[in-house]
Design an enzyme around this catalytic site. Structure first.
Site, PDB file in Angstrom:
ATOM      1  N   PHE A  83       0.762  -1.089  -0.023  1.00 21.05           N
ATOM      2  CA  PHE A  83      -0.085   0.190   0.067  1.00 21.05           C
ATOM      3  C   PHE A  83       0.844   1.385   0.109  1.00 21.05           C
ATOM      4  O   PHE A  83       1.792   1.405   0.634  1.00 21.05           O
ATOM      5  CB  PHE A  83      -0.976   0.005   1.109  1.00 21.05           C
ATOM      6  CG  PHE A  83      -2.029  -0.994   1.526  1.00 21.05           C
ATOM      7  CD1 PHE A  83      -3.356  -0.763   0.783  1.00 21.05           C
ATOM      8  CD2 PHE A  83      -1.627  -2.264   1.743  1.00 21.05           C
ATOM      9  CE1 PHE A  83      -4.171  -1.860   0.838  1.00 21.05           C
ATOM     10  CE2 PHE A  83      -2.474  -3.194   2.061  1.00 21.05           C
ATOM     11  CZ  PHE A  83      -3.903  -3.171   1.729  1.00 21.05           C
ATOM     12  N   ASP A  84       0.647   2.149  -0.805  1.00 25.47           N
ATOM     13  CA  ASP A  84       1.044   3.483  -0.768  1.00 25.47           C
ATOM     14  C   ASP A  84       0.439   4.135   0.637  1.00 25.47           C
ATOM     15  O   ASP A  84      -0.660   3.667   0.803  1.00 25.47           O
ATOM     16  CB  ASP A  84       0.855   4.374  -1.813  1.00 25.47           C
ATOM     17  CG  ASP A  84       1.105   5.799  -1.774  1.00 25.47           C
ATOM     18  OD1 ASP A  84       2.410   6.116  -1.577  1.00 25.47           O
ATOM     19  OD2 ASP A  84       0.198   6.726  -2.129  1.00 25.47           O
ATOM     20  N   LYS A  85       1.329   5.060   1.211  1.00 21.15           N
ATOM     21  CA  LYS A  85       0.512   5.905   2.405  1.00 21.15           C
ATOM     22  C   LYS A  85      -0.187   6.709   2.065  1.00 21.15           C
ATOM     23  O   LYS A  85      -1.579   6.971   2.217  1.00 21.15           O
ATOM     24  CB  LYS A  85       1.843   6.026   3.495  1.00 21.15           C
ATOM     25  CG  LYS A  85       1.128   6.627   4.675  1.00 21.15           C
ATOM     26  CD  LYS A  85       2.478   7.017   5.667  1.00 21.15           C
ATOM     27  CE  LYS A  85       2.864   8.540   5.080  1.00 21.15           C
ATOM     28  NZ  LYS A  85       1.987   9.846   5.311  1.00 21.15           N
ATOM     29  N   THR A  86       0.536   7.836   1.470  1.00 20.79           N
ATOM     30  CA  THR A  86      -0.293   9.011   1.278  1.00 20.79           C
ATOM     31  C   THR A  86      -1.519   8.975   0.156  1.00 20.79           C
ATOM     32  O   THR A  86      -1.093   8.610  -0.793  1.00 20.79           O
ATOM     33  CB  THR A  86       0.470  10.230   1.076  1.00 20.79           C
ATOM     34  OG1 THR A  86       1.401  10.513   1.939  1.00 20.79           O
ATOM     35  CG2 THR A  86      -0.066  11.365   0.842  1.00 20.79           C
TER      36      THR A  86
ATOM     37  N   LYS B   2      10.129   1.969  -4.626  1.00 21.94           N
ATOM     38  CA  LYS B   2       9.286   1.272  -4.438  1.00 21.94           C
ATOM     39  C   LYS B   2       9.026   0.117  -5.380  1.00 21.94           C
ATOM     40  O   LYS B   2       8.476  -1.014  -4.884  1.00 21.94           O
ATOM     41  CB  LYS B   2       7.867   2.100  -4.931  1.00 21.94           C
ATOM     42  CG  LYS B   2       7.563   3.075  -3.792  1.00 21.94           C
ATOM     43  CD  LYS B   2       6.227   3.887  -3.792  1.00 21.94           C
ATOM     44  CE  LYS B   2       5.903   4.849  -2.729  1.00 21.94           C
ATOM     45  NZ  LYS B   2       4.753   5.628  -2.984  1.00 21.94           N
TER      46      LYS B   2
END
Length: 734
Positions: free
Chosen positions: A404-407, A606
């Site tokens: 998952f990307d955070k922002t 990433k």
């Protein structure tokens, strides 16, 4: 290479076998480069060299195979009811003749007796039933034979004529009637599977009210251009993607995003074509032409997804390519071996050979996977989940790990003021008011967050007189507020700020910190910001700390429950990947319930992290916003874009797009994919096993021609289709 692409609509192309027959015929022609199609959507896309071929010649070639091809210009029209077509009428007539023949044979004395070597009176009715019912597939069989293709229509035609040749007139009529019924039922099932795509097509209204030269004009929705002003009244559907320029209303966006609750829309907010205005009046400026709306692109992508073959579909096609000829050879041997080597009765073994030919028809097998895929893909689209083909659908069900990307993915992607600390004894409200006054002139995301926080606390940032505003790039901003000069920005603006206890605590909690400083000077110059944003802290401009603001990007309330459900469903590893600092990423990962976090990642980092997850855990999905995370989305086994309706890039780069901004769709997507894999495997196994069992029973005399059609063809096709349609009932929430 010069090439032209033409799309045809073929209403009587019901299964992959029909598509394969047409594809092989067209690809044998000079100038045809590519033939792709969808039996479910009933469309065929042909790419050809216009110097060697033209669309009319292709249409005639398709017609020679027994199919009616039309240029695909009637999208969105209601399809003809399959039970009212000429094919259906011939089927009804065939069935009526068959029943009349049976009545004559068993109810009228002498109706079953023949004379002068001619068929009995009842047999003429059976022959008529065979001729009328067979006319539904005889032309297709002739076309296939001309192209030296052995398809299901050829097999059924051979079975009908073979039954007539040995005097089994009842069987001949029954085969023609039952196979015609099977094709009708199959066509009806395909229509059901394709209904969701057509329902999306009807979401956009046919007309739009446009303001031109100061007055309202009603035009076709397809004629609306980018920049047009569209008027939408209560209860109407919005015809375009655009921005509200006047009015407010609750808008139902569920057809696009899957969001069940209406969303309040006002000036400067974005709206989507197909959304429904509830109680207000809206004037919307169109952002793009009608054929480029999010809804239109969704429909095109779903249609393209139907043509993308999944691994299971490729397996079935390869299997059917060898299966049909093999069983046909077996049917010939079933006749020849007993008759030639063991002097068995010709009629008995010819009938069994014909029965095996019927079983050789791969209809149920070839339709088992595409109907399942279309049922799942179109069902997901109604829930705001766009799956780009069977490969993505099946692959999602094999996911072992998820990144998952955070922002903007696990968090809202919008900073909020979580804490205000006074450092000089002033009330926190005054610190926030001064900070908001300075930042009211800035467009920085943190500045907007401070202004929002002030307004939420009923503080008007514009109530104080502000002058001499100057941005300090990368550091903050400075301005004069009611005679005093203040600086709002990074803690690095103040030497020794790292010694502040509140600052250290906020940093440990993962908060982004902003200092509010006042310049202490007897004479404050008009501005004290030097070149390149340098802030003077000399005797004439010493900075004194007034307060400290702690900002966070709050986690989505649903994130912990979503990640827990994914774990419960079988996803082994959940990882947060972010370019943010470690403390902030740790805080989000801990609150969301992730197994691991990786911080300070550039886009290339990433990609490497996703590749490492693939190596360690197996197939990995990446969930991001589809823009900044595009490389990682492409590197993962499945790339999933969140909030894709607002992003053209997301729709293009991701394998699966969650059109709305809801993480809750992820568990639904995983459950749907797992269910799809089960249904596809069930369909393939049942279709193959049923054919195998019937094939074994034929030489033993346990399976008749009628049973072969009823069970092996019609029954199997209906069974796998009904099983596939269950995927439309997978619940969004458990």
């Amino acid at each position: 290479m010069k090439a032209v692409t033409v799309v045809f609509r073929i209403d009587d192309m019901d299964c992959a076998s029909c598509l394969e027959t047409i594809r092989r015929r067209l690809l044998s022609r000079d100038g045809v480069h590519l033939v792709e199609g969808s039996p479910v959507a009933r469309t065929l896309e042909v790419e050809f060299d216009p110097d060697l071929m033209d669309g009319e010649s292709i249409r005639r070639d398709i017609g020679d195979l027994g199919y009616k091809a039309l240029l695909d210009g009637a999208r969105g029209e209601s399809p003809v009811d399959v039970w009212l077509t000429s094919r259906a009428r011939r089927t009804y007539a065939s069935g009526t003749l068959l029943v009349m023949g049976l009545v004559f044979r068993f109810a009228l004395p002498g109706a079953a007796e023949s004379s002068a070597g001619l068929p009995a009176p009842s047999d003429w009715l059976f022959l008529a039933a065979a001729a009328v019912g067979g006319w539904n597939f005889f032309p297709k069989a002739i076309g296939a034979l001309r192209s030296r293709i052995l398809d299901m229509h050829v097999l059924m035609t051979l079975a009908v004529f073979g039954a007539v040749a040995i005097g089994e007139y009842v069987e001949a009529g029954a085969i023609a009637f039952l196979f015609s019924v099977a094709e009708l039922l199959e066509s009806f099932a395909v229509e059901r599977a394709n209904a969701s795509v057509r329902s999306l097509m009807t979401l956009s209204p046919e007309t739009a009210t446009v303001r031109r030269d100061g007055r309202e004009v009603v035009v076709r929705a397809s004629e609306v251009q980018a920049g047009d002003e569209v008027v939408v009244r209560p209860g109407e559907r919005i015809p375009v993607d655009g921005t509200v320029i006047e009015g407010t209303s609750a808008v139902n966006e569920s057809p696009i995003t899957g969001e069940a609750m209406p969303v309040e829309k006002g000036p400067e907010e974005h709206v989507y074509a197909g959304s429904i205005v509830h109680e207000g009046f809206l004037r919307v400026r169109s952002g793009r032409n009608a054929d480029q709306t999010t809804l239109a692109r969704m429909i095109r992508m779903i249609e393209e997804a139907e043509r993308r073959r999944s691994p299971s579909e490729r397996f079935v096609e390869r299997f059917a390519r060898y299966y049909t000829p093999a069983v046909t050879v077996g049917a010939v041997l079933v006749v020849l071996v007993p008759v030639v080597l063991f002097e068995q009765p010709v009629d008995t073994w010819l009938l069994r050979g014909l029965t095996l030919l019927v079983i050789a028809c791969p209809c149920a097998l070839v339709i088992s996977t595409p109907v399942s895929v279309v049922s799942a893909v179109t069902s997901a689209a109604r829930q705001g989940v766009l799956i780009k083909g069977g490969r993505s659908l099946e692959m999602m069900g094999e996911i072992e790990a998820m990144a998952f990307d955070k922002t903007g993915t696990l968090t809202h992607g919008r900073a909020e003021v979580a804490e205000v600390v006074s450092l000089d004894g002033r009330p926190p409200e005054e610190i926030l008011a001064l900070a908001a006054a300075v930042e009211s002139r800035s467009e920085h995301p943190l500045a907007r967050a401070i202004v929002r926080a002030a307004r939420a606390g009923r503080i008007d940032p514009e109530a104080k007189a502000v002058s001499s505003f100057q941005s300090l790039p990368g550091r903050g901003a400075t301005a004069r507020v009611e005679g005093g000069e203040y600086v709002v920005g990074r803690p690095s603006l103040l030497p020794g700020a790292e010694g502040l206890e509140a600052l250290a605590r906020m940093n440990s909690e993962g908060k982004t910190t902003v200092l509010v400083l006042k310049r202490n000077a007897a004479e404050v110059p008009e501005t004290s910001a030097g070149p390149a944003g340098h802030v003077s802290t000399g005797p004439d401009g010493d900075l004194a700390p007034m307060g400290l603001l702690g900002l966070t990007d709050p986690i989505r309330p649903s994130a912990p429950a979503v990640l827990k459900e994914l774990h419960d469903l079988g996803v082994r590893r959940l990882v947060v990947l972010s370019g943010d600092h470690r403390t902030a990423v740790d805080a989000v990962g801990r609150e969301a319930g992730a197994d691991e976090v990786v911080a300070r990642l550039e886009p290339e980092g990433k990609v490497r992290a996703v590749e490492e997850m693939e190596r360690r855990y197996g197939r990995t999905a990446m969930v991001g916003d589809g823009v900044n995370d595009a490389p990682a989305l492409a590197a993962a086994s499945v790339g999933i874009a969140l909030g894709a309706a607002a992003s053209d890039t997301a729709l293009e780069t991701a394998d699966i797009a969650l059109m709305g901004d809801e993480l809750e769709r992820l568990p639904y997507l995983y459950r749907l994919s797992r269910a799809s894999r089960r249904v596809i495997r069930q369909n393939i196994v049942v279709a193959i096993l049923l054919k195998a069992i019937l094939a074994i029973g034929v030489p033993l005399g346990w399976v008749s021609l009628i049973v072969a059609v009823l069970v092996g063809d019609m029954g199997a096709s209906l069974g796998v289709t009904a099983n596939a349609l269950r995927l439309a009932r997978v619940p969004v929430r458990r």
